[in-house]
Design an enzyme around this catalytic site. Sequence first.
Site, PDB file in Angstrom:
ATOM      1  N   SER A 148       0.856  -1.199   0.000  1.00  0.00           N
ATOM      2  CA  SER A 148       0.000   0.000   0.000  1.00  0.00           C
ATOM      3  C   SER A 148       0.883   1.237   0.000  1.00  0.00           C
ATOM      4  CB  SER A 148      -0.857  -0.022   1.274  1.00  0.00           C
ATOM      5  OG  SER A 148      -1.418   1.248   1.546  1.00  0.00           O
ATOM      6  N   TYR A 161      -3.539  -0.752   9.970  1.00  0.00           N
ATOM      7  CA  TYR A 161      -3.334  -0.906   8.522  1.00  0.00           C
ATOM      8  C   TYR A 161      -1.912  -0.473   8.150  1.00  0.00           C
ATOM      9  CZ  TYR A 161      -4.474  -0.787   3.517  1.00  0.00           C
ATOM     10  OH  TYR A 161      -4.508  -1.006   2.157  1.00  0.00           O
TER      11      TYR A 161
HETATM   12  P1  NAP Z   1     -11.924  -5.052  -1.139  1.00  0.00           P
HETATM   13  O1  NAP Z   1     -12.743  -4.781  -2.348  1.00  0.00           O
HETATM   14  O2  NAP Z   1     -12.445  -4.723   0.216  1.00  0.00           O
HETATM   15  O3  NAP Z   1     -11.428  -6.577  -1.196  1.00  0.00           O
HETATM   16  C1  NAP Z   1     -10.742  -7.170  -0.115  1.00  0.00           C
HETATM   17  C2  NAP Z   1     -10.678  -8.656  -0.358  1.00  0.00           C
HETATM   18  O4  NAP Z   1     -10.065  -9.299   0.764  1.00  0.00           O
HETATM   19  C3  NAP Z   1     -12.066  -9.272  -0.519  1.00  0.00           C
HETATM   20  O5  NAP Z   1     -12.015 -10.308  -1.447  1.00  0.00           O
HETATM   21  C4  NAP Z   1     -12.303  -9.822   0.872  1.00  0.00           C
HETATM   22  O6  NAP Z   1     -13.243 -10.850   0.926  1.00  0.00           O
HETATM   23  C5  NAP Z   1     -10.923 -10.342   1.200  1.00  0.00           C
HETATM   24  N1  NAP Z   1     -10.834 -10.606   2.623  1.00  0.00           N
HETATM   25  C6  NAP Z   1     -10.924  -9.718   3.627  1.00  0.00           C
HETATM   26  N2  NAP Z   1     -10.865 -10.364   4.803  1.00  0.00           N
HETATM   27  C7  NAP Z   1     -10.748 -11.686   4.530  1.00  0.00           C
HETATM   28  C8  NAP Z   1     -10.669 -12.859   5.314  1.00  0.00           C
HETATM   29  N3  NAP Z   1     -10.710 -12.822   6.666  1.00  0.00           N
HETATM   30  N4  NAP Z   1     -10.558 -14.059   4.690  1.00  0.00           N
HETATM   31  C9  NAP Z   1     -10.535 -14.129   3.332  1.00  0.00           C
HETATM   32  N5  NAP Z   1     -10.624 -13.055   2.533  1.00  0.00           N
HETATM   33  C10 NAP Z   1     -10.733 -11.842   3.137  1.00  0.00           C
HETATM   34  O7  NAP Z   1     -10.576  -4.227  -1.226  1.00  0.00           O
HETATM   35  P2  NAP Z   1      -9.478  -4.045  -2.372  1.00  0.00           P
HETATM   36  O8  NAP Z   1      -9.266  -2.602  -2.497  1.00  0.00           O
HETATM   37  O9  NAP Z   1      -9.729  -4.882  -3.549  1.00  0.00           O
HETATM   38  O10 NAP Z   1      -8.218  -4.607  -1.549  1.00  0.00           O
HETATM   39  C11 NAP Z   1      -7.400  -5.666  -1.988  1.00  0.00           C
HETATM   40  C12 NAP Z   1      -6.025  -5.467  -1.377  1.00  0.00           C
HETATM   41  O11 NAP Z   1      -5.464  -4.253  -1.881  1.00  0.00           O
HETATM   42  C13 NAP Z   1      -6.011  -5.337   0.140  1.00  0.00           C
HETATM   43  O12 NAP Z   1      -4.881  -5.986   0.665  1.00  0.00           O
HETATM   44  C14 NAP Z   1      -5.916  -3.831   0.346  1.00  0.00           C
HETATM   45  O13 NAP Z   1      -5.354  -3.484   1.586  1.00  0.00           O
HETATM   46  C15 NAP Z   1      -5.003  -3.470  -0.803  1.00  0.00           C
HETATM   47  N6  NAP Z   1      -5.003  -2.064  -1.201  1.00  0.00           N
HETATM   48  C16 NAP Z   1      -6.118  -1.449  -1.675  1.00  0.00           C
HETATM   49  C17 NAP Z   1      -6.043  -0.125  -2.060  1.00  0.00           C
HETATM   50  C18 NAP Z   1      -7.202   0.627  -2.597  1.00  0.00           C
HETATM   51  O14 NAP Z   1      -7.084   1.830  -2.819  1.00  0.00           O
HETATM   52  N7  NAP Z   1      -8.335   0.008  -2.867  1.00  0.00           N
HETATM   53  C19 NAP Z   1      -4.839   0.558  -1.970  1.00  0.00           C
HETATM   54  C20 NAP Z   1      -3.718  -0.096  -1.476  1.00  0.00           C
HETATM   55  C21 NAP Z   1      -3.812  -1.416  -1.111  1.00  0.00           C
HETATM   56  P3  NAP Z   1     -14.810 -10.490   1.272  1.00  0.00           P
HETATM   57  O15 NAP Z   1     -15.372  -9.949  -0.009  1.00  0.00           O
HETATM   58  O16 NAP Z   1     -15.363 -11.791   1.701  1.00  0.00           O
HETATM   59  O17 NAP Z   1     -14.782  -9.472   2.369  1.00  0.00           O
END
Ligand code: NAP
Length: 256
Positions: A148, A161
């Site tokens: 991130s 986080y």
């Molecule tokens: P998201 O749409 O909230 O997706 C998060 C994913 O993680 C979902 O598939 C969720 O499953 C899964 N997850 C969460 N807790 C879990 C658990 N206990 N067991 C299994 N799966 C779990 O968010 P995203 O933005 O795509 O995030 C994906 C990654 O990118 C994360 O590591 C996040 O920190 C990172 N990230 C995101 C951003 C951003 O701007 N969006 C920026 C930097 C980094 P469920 O659908 O079942 O909850």
Amino acid sequence: MGLNTVNPFDLTGRVAIVTGSNTGLGAGMAVALAAAGCDIVGVSRTDAGDTPARVEASGRRFADVRADLGSPAPAGDIVRAAVEAFGRIDVLVNNAGIIRRDNALDFTEADWDDVMDVNLKSLFFLSQAAARQFVKQQGGGKIINVASMLSFQGGIRVASYTASKSGVLGLTRLLANEWAAHGINVNAIAPGYMATANTAALRDDTRRNGEILGRIPAARWGTPDDLAGPVVFLASSASDYVHGHTLAVDGGWLAR
Ligand code: NAP
């Protein structure tokens, strides 16, 4: 893995595990890896979403594995299920992650532990399980962690986080150091501000949304598709000599 000099990004016949593949960035990376030739082992907590259909639309197979990564207990079973489905693994994308927001003065132990358990502890033990399989297969492998901007910056109101994602950057380096000799590349992608469920609250806040957009040189939020090229690169033989790197994919955010 051996360099394909015609197309070093070709992943035909490779098997990739992607955690949190049902939505957001995980879905985008699973579909991109499938388009490059991978069969996908998608790890979701409840529902696989439309990812299986999108993977199969590009002519690749999808194995649906359900696991809650709130604890590292399922790590071994995830790798076993992948090997059972497709005979081997070549790539692990540690994408599943959560965020909790509160002032540091009020932050609870539950909000600390829940985030650290998914974002860092399970990432480590799933990497360990995958690396044990890579070593057994004797053909190397690729691990891609999702970091991130808060692997590089402090952030605000997201103590666990920031701690977890700063930990992901350090662990990416440590694992690269230990496993490079096995032909295993461990790298990370640090997405900038991406339009997913994870950032819905920020985008809904008109003031924060304006502040963030105003600071991104590319002048837009990123999308899951923006990770397609970087994830395929880090999963492919094109990156065989890249170890321990965290690649920012951020529209220029860190360059400001
Ligand atoms: P998201 O749409 O909230 O997706 C998060 C994913 O993680 C979902 O598939 C969720 O499953 C899964 N997850 C969460 N807790 C879990 C658990 N206990 N067991 C299994 N799966 C779990 O968010 P995203 O933005 O795509 O995030 C994906 C990654 O990118 C994360 O590591 C996040 O920190 C990172 N990230 C995101 C951003 C951003 O701007 N969006 C920026 C930097 C980094 P469920 O659908 O079942 O909850």
